[in-house]
Design a protein around this motif. Structure first.
Motif, PDB file in Angstrom:
ATOM      1  N   LEU A  29       0.846  -1.201   0.000  1.00 51.69           N
ATOM      2  CA  LEU A  29       0.000   0.000   0.000  1.00 51.69           C
ATOM      3  C   LEU A  29       0.876   1.244   0.000  1.00 51.69           C
ATOM      4  O   LEU A  29       1.535   1.544   0.991  1.00 51.69           O
ATOM      5  CB  LEU A  29      -0.892   0.043   1.252  1.00 51.69           C
ATOM      6  CG  LEU A  29      -1.945  -1.051   1.455  1.00 51.69           C
ATOM      7  CD1 LEU A  29      -2.782  -0.722   2.689  1.00 51.69           C
ATOM      8  CD2 LEU A  29      -2.825  -1.169   0.232  1.00 51.69           C
ATOM      9  N   SER A  30       0.860   1.974  -1.116  1.00 53.16           N
ATOM     10  CA  SER A  30       1.660   3.199  -1.211  1.00 53.16           C
ATOM     11  C   SER A  30       0.785   4.437  -1.151  1.00 53.16           C
ATOM     12  O   SER A  30      -0.415   4.369  -1.411  1.00 53.16           O
ATOM     13  CB  SER A  30       2.423   3.236  -2.536  1.00 53.16           C
ATOM     14  OG  SER A  30       3.143   2.057  -2.719  1.00 53.16           O
ATOM     15  N   LYS A  37      -4.005   4.674   3.610  1.00 47.69           N
ATOM     16  CA  LYS A  37      -3.458   3.309   3.610  1.00 47.69           C
ATOM     17  C   LYS A  37      -3.993   2.509   4.799  1.00 47.69           C
ATOM     18  O   LYS A  37      -4.447   1.372   4.647  1.00 47.69           O
ATOM     19  CB  LYS A  37      -1.922   3.343   3.640  1.00 47.69           C
ATOM     20  CG  LYS A  37      -1.303   4.112   2.474  1.00 47.69           C
ATOM     21  CD  LYS A  37       0.217   4.152   2.537  1.00 47.69           C
ATOM     22  CE  LYS A  37       0.804   4.916   3.711  1.00 47.69           C
ATOM     23  NZ  LYS A  37       0.428   6.344   3.741  1.00 47.69           N
ATOM     24  N   THR A  38      -3.929   3.117   5.980  1.00 42.47           N
ATOM     25  CA  THR A  38      -4.394   2.404   7.179  1.00 42.47           C
ATOM     26  C   THR A  38      -5.907   2.202   7.131  1.00 42.47           C
ATOM     27  O   THR A  38      -6.412   1.143   7.511  1.00 42.47           O
ATOM     28  CB  THR A  38      -3.975   3.176   8.455  1.00 42.47           C
ATOM     29  OG1 THR A  38      -2.539   3.225   8.493  1.00 42.47           O
ATOM     30  CG2 THR A  38      -4.477   2.488   9.709  1.00 42.47           C
ATOM     31  N   ASP A  78       3.815  -1.574   8.932  1.00 45.78           N
ATOM     32  CA  ASP A  78       4.097  -0.194   8.547  1.00 45.78           C
ATOM     33  C   ASP A  78       5.606   0.019   8.632  1.00 45.78           C
ATOM     34  O   ASP A  78       6.181   0.015   9.720  1.00 45.78           O
ATOM     35  CB  ASP A  78       3.357   0.767   9.488  1.00 45.78           C
ATOM     36  CG  ASP A  78       3.458   2.214   9.026  1.00 45.78           C
ATOM     37  OD1 ASP A  78       4.457   2.583   8.380  1.00 45.78           O
ATOM     38  OD2 ASP A  78       2.532   2.998   9.337  1.00 45.78           O
ATOM     39  N   GLU A 105       2.338  -1.037   4.543  1.00 44.49           N
ATOM     40  CA  GLU A 105       2.404   0.394   4.246  1.00 44.49           C
ATOM     41  C   GLU A 105       3.879   0.794   4.126  1.00 44.49           C
ATOM     42  O   GLU A 105       4.715   0.260   4.802  1.00 44.49           O
ATOM     43  CB  GLU A 105       1.719   1.200   5.361  1.00 44.49           C
ATOM     44  CG  GLU A 105       0.250   0.836   5.516  1.00 44.49           C
ATOM     45  CD  GLU A 105      -0.468   1.676   6.570  1.00 44.49           C
ATOM     46  OE1 GLU A 105      -0.196   2.886   6.676  1.00 44.49           O
ATOM     47  OE2 GLU A 105      -1.308   1.101   7.292  1.00 44.49           O
ATOM     48  N   GLU A 122      -1.949   1.913  -4.912  1.00 40.82           N
ATOM     49  CA  GLU A 122      -1.505   3.269  -4.620  1.00 40.82           C
ATOM     50  C   GLU A 122      -2.712   4.150  -4.348  1.00 40.82           C
ATOM     51  O   GLU A 122      -3.696   4.132  -5.086  1.00 40.82           O
ATOM     52  CB  GLU A 122      -0.702   3.802  -5.809  1.00 40.82           C
ATOM     53  CG  GLU A 122      -0.397   5.279  -5.699  1.00 40.82           C
ATOM     54  CD  GLU A 122       1.052   5.624  -5.975  1.00 40.82           C
ATOM     55  OE1 GLU A 122       1.684   4.898  -6.771  1.00 40.82           O
ATOM     56  OE2 GLU A 122       1.519   6.634  -5.421  1.00 40.82           O
TER      57      GLU A 122
END
Ligand code: ADP
Ligand code: MG
Length: 139
Positions: A29-30, A37-38, A78, A105, A122
């Protein structure tokens, strides 16, 4: 490409993907801070039947979820605070993939080769509550 008009839309998109996650899946996840993302990862965990709160793993780095319904554990990772690539190997991410799936992340902290067979997502901020989601599947 998906346009996500608010936080709920992002949660819903995550939930749909969560229902499809399988053992060995890697999700990168960018997006910038606050891109969602979270939030998206929360949706994924909801989609896998997890009903409790999902904190940001910024400080824990790796947050493991046991999901009895789906029987695959999921790690929410993360890498924001990782600056030395060697630290990543100490996290034991390969062991996680042997039994479960992984949502990461700040995936750019890892070598590109790790993401070759991953689903890359993304998120971009396109307005106060609007986000644009794009994806690339490695396999
Ligand atoms: P990241 O993990 O990328 O830093 P977070 O998911 O923690 O981002 O935070 C996203 C923030 O943006 C939250 O405060 C959320 O309420 C807000 N937000 C507004 N619109 C959206 C949207 N469409 N999708 C996701 N988050 C949104
Ligand atoms: Mg985050």
């Amino acid at each position: 490409m998906l346009l996500l008009k608010d936080e709920q839309a992002t949660l819903d998109a995550g939930r749909q993907l969560g229902a499809l996650l399988r053992q060995g899946d890697k999700l990168a996840l960018s997006g910038t801070l606050g891109a969602g993302k979270t939030t998206f990862a929360r949706g994924i965990l909801e989609g896998l039947g997890y009903g409790e709160e999902v904190p940001s793993p910024t400080f824990a780095i790796v947050q493991q979820y046991e999901l009895p319904e789906t029987r695959i554990p999921v790690a929410h990772v993360d890498l924001y605070r990782i600056d030395d690539p060697d630290e990543i190997f100490e996290l034991g991410l390969d062991d996680i993939l042997d039994v479960g799936a992984m949502i990461v992340e700040w995936p750019d902290r890892m070598p590109d080769s790790f993401w070759r067979d991953a689903l890359r997502i993304e998120l971009e901020i396109t307005g106060d509550d609007n986000r644009r989601l794009t994806w690339t599947a490695g396999s």
